[in-house]
Design an enzyme around this catalytic site. Structure first.
Site, short mmCIF file in Angstrom:
data_model
loop_
_atom_site.label_atom_id
_atom_site.label_comp_id
_atom_site.label_asym_id
_atom_site.label_seq_id
_atom_site.Cartn_x
_atom_site.Cartn_y
_atom_site.Cartn_z
N TYR A 52 0.81 -1.22 0.00
CA TYR A 52 0.00 0.00 0.00
C TYR A 52 0.85 1.27 0.00
O TYR A 52 0.36 2.33 0.38
CB TYR A 52 -0.94 0.00 1.21
CG TYR A 52 -2.27 -0.71 0.99
CD1 TYR A 52 -3.09 -0.42 -0.11
CD2 TYR A 52 -2.74 -1.64 1.91
CE1 TYR A 52 -4.31 -1.05 -0.29
CE2 TYR A 52 -3.98 -2.27 1.73
CZ TYR A 52 -4.76 -1.96 0.63
OH TYR A 52 -5.98 -2.57 0.46
N PHE A 60 -5.04 7.35 6.81
CA PHE A 60 -5.51 6.00 7.15
C PHE A 60 -4.47 4.92 6.88
O PHE A 60 -4.73 3.73 7.09
CB PHE A 60 -6.81 5.68 6.40
CG PHE A 60 -6.72 5.79 4.88
CD1 PHE A 60 -6.23 4.75 4.11
CD2 PHE A 60 -7.13 6.95 4.24
CE1 PHE A 60 -6.16 4.83 2.72
CE2 PHE A 60 -7.06 7.06 2.85
CZ PHE A 60 -6.57 5.99 2.09
N ARG A 88 -13.39 -3.51 -10.84
CA ARG A 88 -13.74 -2.31 -10.07
C ARG A 88 -15.25 -2.11 -10.04
O ARG A 88 -15.82 -1.72 -9.04
CB ARG A 88 -13.05 -1.06 -10.67
CG ARG A 88 -11.52 -1.04 -10.60
CD ARG A 88 -10.97 -0.96 -9.20
NE ARG A 88 -11.39 0.23 -8.49
CZ ARG A 88 -10.85 0.63 -7.33
NH1 ARG A 88 -9.85 -0.06 -6.77
NH2 ARG A 88 -11.30 1.69 -6.72
N THR A 94 -15.57 2.44 -2.75
CA THR A 94 -14.69 2.14 -1.61
C THR A 94 -15.48 2.03 -0.31
O THR A 94 -15.25 1.12 0.49
CB THR A 94 -13.62 3.24 -1.48
OG1 THR A 94 -12.93 3.35 -2.74
CG2 THR A 94 -12.62 2.92 -0.39
N ARG A 105 -18.95 -4.93 -2.44
CA ARG A 105 -18.80 -4.13 -1.22
C ARG A 105 -20.15 -3.81 -0.59
O ARG A 105 -20.27 -3.73 0.62
CB ARG A 105 -17.97 -2.88 -1.52
CG ARG A 105 -16.48 -3.23 -1.63
CD ARG A 105 -15.66 -2.10 -2.17
NE ARG A 105 -14.23 -2.30 -1.92
CZ ARG A 105 -13.28 -1.52 -2.44
NH1 ARG A 105 -13.61 -0.50 -3.21
NH2 ARG A 105 -12.02 -1.76 -2.17
N ASN A 115 -13.93 -3.32 3.94
CA ASN A 115 -14.78 -3.34 2.75
C ASN A 115 -14.59 -4.59 1.89
O ASN A 115 -14.90 -4.62 0.71
CB ASN A 115 -14.61 -2.05 1.93
CG ASN A 115 -13.18 -1.82 1.48
OD1 ASN A 115 -12.32 -2.69 1.67
ND2 ASN A 115 -12.92 -0.69 0.88
N HIS A 118 -10.21 -5.99 -2.34
CA HIS A 118 -9.33 -5.04 -3.00
C HIS A 118 -9.30 -5.38 -4.48
O HIS A 118 -9.38 -6.54 -4.85
CB HIS A 118 -7.89 -5.15 -2.46
CG HIS A 118 -6.88 -4.45 -3.32
ND1 HIS A 118 -6.61 -3.12 -3.18
CD2 HIS A 118 -6.13 -4.89 -4.37
CE1 HIS A 118 -5.70 -2.77 -4.11
NE2 HIS A 118 -5.40 -3.83 -4.84
N GLU A 129 0.96 -5.06 -8.89
CA GLU A 129 0.35 -5.78 -7.76
C GLU A 129 0.36 -7.29 -7.97
O GLU A 129 0.55 -8.05 -7.01
CB GLU A 129 -1.09 -5.28 -7.54
CG GLU A 129 -1.13 -3.84 -7.07
CD GLU A 129 -2.53 -3.33 -6.75
OE1 GLU A 129 -2.64 -2.19 -6.28
OE2 GLU A 129 -3.52 -4.07 -6.97
N1 UDP Z 1 -9.53 3.35 3.24
C1 UDP Z 1 -9.83 3.70 4.54
N2 UDP Z 1 -10.24 4.99 4.81
C2 UDP Z 1 -10.39 5.91 3.83
C3 UDP Z 1 -10.08 5.56 2.51
C4 UDP Z 1 -9.65 4.26 2.25
O1 UDP Z 1 -9.72 2.88 5.45
O2 UDP Z 1 -10.79 7.03 4.12
C5 UDP Z 1 -9.07 1.99 2.96
C6 UDP Z 1 -10.15 1.18 2.27
O3 UDP Z 1 -10.17 -0.11 2.85
C7 UDP Z 1 -9.67 1.12 0.84
C8 UDP Z 1 -8.16 1.19 0.99
O4 UDP Z 1 -7.96 2.04 2.09
O5 UDP Z 1 -10.13 -0.06 0.21
C9 UDP Z 1 -7.43 1.75 -0.21
O6 UDP Z 1 -7.99 3.00 -0.54
P1 UDP Z 1 -8.35 3.38 -2.05
O7 UDP Z 1 -8.65 4.83 -2.09
O8 UDP Z 1 -7.26 2.86 -2.94
O9 UDP Z 1 -9.71 2.59 -2.30
P2 UDP Z 1 -10.03 1.31 -3.22
O10 UDP Z 1 -9.13 1.38 -4.42
O11 UDP Z 1 -9.76 0.09 -2.37
O12 UDP Z 1 -11.48 1.44 -3.57
MG MG Z 2 -7.07 1.58 -4.54
#
Ligand code: UDP
Ligand code: MG
Length: 136
Positions: A52, A60, A88, A94, A105, A115, A118, A129
């Site tokens: 990450y 976060f 996606r 998210t 989700r 959620n 990934h 990845e």
């Molecule tokens: N996340 C979180 N708080 C936030 C935003 C993201 O805990 O405010 C976590 C969430 O689990 C997310 C991951 O961080 O899946 C990665 O964030 P991203 O913005 O890449 O979202 P994704 O691609 O997973 O939709």
């Molecule tokens: Mg992401």
């Protein structure tokens, strides 16, 4: 023209903990994804921090890495026409509260951090990845 892609999917600790992995894998198959490779692993916090790294500066980040390393996960190499975008779409937003009906989700997510899944967000990131977990 056909555009077969591969993407990384992770079934996160909250979903594995609730034993949802088989149900979620069926969702992928029903939506035309082929599971090319998969493994159940439990990564360290250091590995989660590497995975990450793109989120390093986010507030976060620490909790996220703590969480991803808190229990077993299922990592999968998925293949489909336009797999990155299609995954996606199947995952949904998210925050499960914002995710559309029928998305993973929405169905399985508990909160923005828990959620359930990934998915890589671009073809380029999918390569990076997939390499991270399936270097072969
Ligand atoms: N996340 C979180 N708080 C936030 C935003 C993201 O805990 O405010 C976590 C969430 O689990 C997310 C991951 O961080 O899946 C990665 O964030 P991203 O913005 O890449 O979202 P994704 O691609 O997973 O939709
Ligand atoms: Mg992401």
């Amino acid at each position: 023209m056909s555009n077969i892609e591969q993407t990384l999917s992770i079934i996160k600790p909250d979903a594995v903990e609730r034993n949802l992995q088989e149900e979620i894998k069926i969702e992928f198959k029903n939506n035309g994804f082929e599971i090319i490779n998969e493994k159940k692993i439990h990564i360290s916090k250091e590995e989660a921090e590497k995975f990450y790294k793109v989120h390093e500066s986010k507030p976060f980040y620490n909790d996220l890495c703590q969480y991803l390393s808190s229990g077993p996960i299922i990592v999968m190499k998925l293949q489909k026409e336009n797999a990155v975008l299609e995954n996606r779409k199947l995952m949904g937003a998210t925050n499960p509260q914002d995710a559309s009906d029928g998305t993973l989700r929405k169905k399985y997510g508990i909160s923005i951090d828990k959620n359930s899944v990934h998915g890589s967000d671009s073809v380029e990131n999918a390569k990076v990845e997939l390499d991270f977990f399936f270097k072969d």
